[in-house]
Design an enzyme around this catalytic site. Sequence first.
Site, PDB file in Angstrom:
ATOM      1  N   HIS A  52      60.196 -38.305  73.054  1.00  0.00           N
ATOM      2  CA  HIS A  52      60.330 -37.074  74.044  1.00  0.00           C
ATOM      3  C   HIS A  52      61.691 -36.877  74.558  1.00  0.00           C
ATOM      4  O   HIS A  52      61.976 -35.728  74.839  1.00  0.00           O
ATOM      5  CB  HIS A  52      59.178 -37.090  75.075  1.00  0.00           C
ATOM      6  CG  HIS A  52      57.841 -37.325  74.445  1.00  0.00           C
ATOM      7  ND1 HIS A  52      56.825 -37.928  74.540  1.00  0.00           N
ATOM      8  CD2 HIS A  52      57.397 -36.377  73.586  1.00  0.00           C
ATOM      9  CE1 HIS A  52      56.052 -37.727  73.873  1.00  0.00           C
ATOM     10  NE2 HIS A  52      56.143 -36.772  73.273  1.00  0.00           N
ATOM     11  N   GLY A  58      52.499 -21.715  65.614  1.00  0.00           N
ATOM     12  CA  GLY A  58      53.719 -21.876  65.909  1.00  0.00           C
ATOM     13  C   GLY A  58      54.793 -20.677  64.839  1.00  0.00           C
ATOM     14  O   GLY A  58      55.635 -20.214  65.257  1.00  0.00           O
ATOM     15  N   ASP A  71      58.315 -30.090  67.235  1.00  0.00           N
ATOM     16  CA  ASP A  71      57.500 -31.295  67.672  1.00  0.00           C
ATOM     17  C   ASP A  71      56.041 -31.398  67.097  1.00  0.00           C
ATOM     18  O   ASP A  71      55.100 -31.142  67.775  1.00  0.00           O
ATOM     19  CB  ASP A  71      57.351 -31.470  69.262  1.00  0.00           C
ATOM     20  CG  ASP A  71      56.819 -32.779  69.699  1.00  0.00           C
ATOM     21  OD1 ASP A  71      56.515 -33.566  68.738  1.00  0.00           O
ATOM     22  OD2 ASP A  71      56.609 -32.996  70.816  1.00  0.00           O
ATOM     23  N   SER A  72      56.078 -31.461  65.602  1.00  0.00           N
ATOM     24  CA  SER A  72      54.966 -31.435  64.853  1.00  0.00           C
ATOM     25  C   SER A  72      54.317 -32.691  64.320  1.00  0.00           C
ATOM     26  O   SER A  72      55.181 -33.625  64.379  1.00  0.00           O
ATOM     27  CB  SER A  72      55.278 -30.405  63.531  1.00  0.00           C
ATOM     28  OG  SER A  72      56.359 -31.474  62.836  1.00  0.00           O
TER      29      SER A  72
END
Length: 277
Positions: free
Chosen positions: A63, A139, A156-157
């Site tokens: 992250h 998205g 962020d898949s």
Amino acid sequence: MQGVWFTELQNSGLGISCRTKAVLHQEKTKFQNLLMLDTEVFGRMLVLDGAIQTSIKDEFVYHEMISLVALNTHPDPRRVLVVGGGDGGAIREIVKHPQVERATLVEIDQGVIDTARRYLPEISHALDHPKVEVLVEDGIKHIQERESYYDIILVDSTDPVGPAVGLFAADFYRQIHKALTGEGIFVAQTESPWFNQELIRQVYRSVSDIFPIAKLYLANIPTYPSGLWSFTMGSKQHDPEKVDITRIPETDTRYYTPQLHLAAFNLPKFVKELLQG
Ligand code: SAM
């Protein structure tokens, strides 16, 4: 299920196994099989379609690295979009940045958001931050409908299967370029340089064709295949390796540092060669 081993088959010949303490939640959402485990070594862990997404022990690496490299490269990141990322970890890092005015999350699966809110509050708590907007939609569609709007877009898949396939396509990167402002920066998680070489090469080639600056950087994430993970950045103007790191604000990170911002782009030779091939 205490003591039972959970195994993610990372590819046809390799797996990672974790001894579980409990299965906290299990659900078939509209898009995927969702599992929330409590594991002995990594703590609570979100698994989608059998693939580990995040764990309490190592989530900070992913992250921080998907978010802070772009945030600290852009001189004035006000509007930031996360595509995917329903656990809220990237959003948590984004809202810490003082210049950010709006952080938008576009996650296709409401089930992921709800489960993260309930079982991963350490990761998801910023989803309720006043600067954050949470949208449950595809998205790809969201990006198609925006023009010169976002300063930063983070993809962020999940792995390139199911609803995430289109998130690794050249056409999607062209749409992202259009949705970004003139100084815009985009970052996508692009899997393991050991086990996903063709995908990395292909994404890097597409991003290099579309953005004047294309870079790959790495981080160490123990629960992901091989532990060595890649991120691909496309930038319209700002080179992440030319950032004056003395101007990067001190924040409460656990992996990212200003020095590591630059070091992450210093690639092992086999990864460099991968990008040239
Ligand atoms: N850190 C993670 C990893 O690399 O394993 C990714 C975490 S995040 C949970 C990935 C999210 O992307 C999932 O919740 C999934 O539902 C979402 N996703 C997949 N395809 C999507 C799409 N087309 N639009 C929006 N979200 C999508």
